[in-house]
Design an enzyme around this catalytic site. Sequence first.
Site, short mmCIF file in Angstrom:
data_model
loop_
_atom_site.label_atom_id
_atom_site.label_comp_id
_atom_site.label_asym_id
_atom_site.label_seq_id
_atom_site.Cartn_x
_atom_site.Cartn_y
_atom_site.Cartn_z
N LYS A 1 -0.32 10.91 -10.51
CA LYS A 1 -1.37 10.72 -9.52
C LYS A 1 -0.85 9.89 -8.35
O LYS A 1 0.23 9.30 -8.42
CB LYS A 1 -2.58 10.03 -10.16
CG LYS A 1 -2.29 8.65 -10.73
CD LYS A 1 -3.51 8.08 -11.44
CE LYS A 1 -3.17 6.71 -12.02
NZ LYS A 1 -4.34 6.07 -12.64
N TYR B 1 4.88 -14.94 13.82
CA TYR B 1 3.48 -15.27 14.07
C TYR B 1 3.08 -16.57 13.36
O TYR B 1 3.46 -16.81 12.21
CB TYR B 1 2.57 -14.15 13.56
CG TYR B 1 2.50 -12.94 14.45
CD1 TYR B 1 2.03 -13.04 15.75
CD2 TYR B 1 2.90 -11.69 13.97
CE1 TYR B 1 1.96 -11.91 16.57
CE2 TYR B 1 2.82 -10.56 14.78
CZ TYR B 1 2.35 -10.69 16.08
OH TYR B 1 2.28 -9.58 16.88
#
Length: 351
Positions: A38, A245
């Site tokens: 899956k 950042y």
Amino acid sequence: MTPDATLAARVTVDLDALAANWRALDELSGGTASAVVKADAYGLGAARVAPALARAGARRFFVALPDEGAALRAVLGPGPEICILGGFAPADIAVFRDHALVPVLNSAAQARAWFAAMPGAPAGLQVDSGMNRLGMEADELAGLLPLPPSVGFVMSHLACADEPEHPLNARQLGDFRALTDGLGLPRSLAATGGILLGRAFRFDFTRPGVGIYGGAPFAESRPVVTLEVPVIQLRDVAPGEAVGYGATWTADRPARIATIAAGYADGILRAAGAGGLAAFHAGRRLPGAGRVSMDLITLDVTGCAEIGPGTMVEILGPSQGVDQLAAAAGTIGYEILTSLGSRYSRRYTGG
């Protein structure tokens, strides 16, 4: 930067290692293993992974949704059984019929809808043995008896298989037996973790998933995925200067910083920047320096004179597996694998 350098990070999937992991889990299972593919084979590409597993001997495959099953049938062709863990909804009947998909029926309502819409067509059942997620309770199952002969198996799922000493494992084992003894159907309880819990949990067939792809708790698995990312710029940073950042990393000595071309848009989770993210080159650990941003990561490569623009550094591979990278982000290897982004160039070896 050399003429053959690239800005594209690269994922390599070792199909031979993947097949070897499946065979090892199949052997532990007594030759009864299926394969869970899956989420596009846990992010690694079902179109290449599933045929490799079929060549290794897998004959039953599990995915979550009907459209996944249809895509899988297109690459596997007729023969292998493709089971849909999410069950059945009447709106999807054409997909099930046209692609010979087998629903895992999770409620009495799903079961009755399937038996009415597709009489005689194969199906499996899932019972809830204590996870309280998908599956029938005892009264729902009793209301369906006697089951039609088209029902080919009954399964359930363990909640805590990756914690061998957790008391819920033994409780679910007992409840699964109580729910399914006497049905006369092949039974399945164990995924990767359940296989490792021992013979009592393996029943008639198993459903390995993450262990095929090199993840815990299958410690003997061979690494399947390598992720290499190119350096696109280097700079010298003086003591006291910040990187990235939020200025969360500040040099405490003269430092050499490499910027590499991947970020959280590529599945390198932002939380890893605060959790000890590192890359590797020639076996040497290159610690992260500052936050992971959308497209870029900065590394401290001080003292690594061989690293320059175009050098490929390893995020996943022999030096750091999916579970180690997951630990840096405070998550699990499943999320790392299924988050690998579409911007990577991909190649497959072996198989």
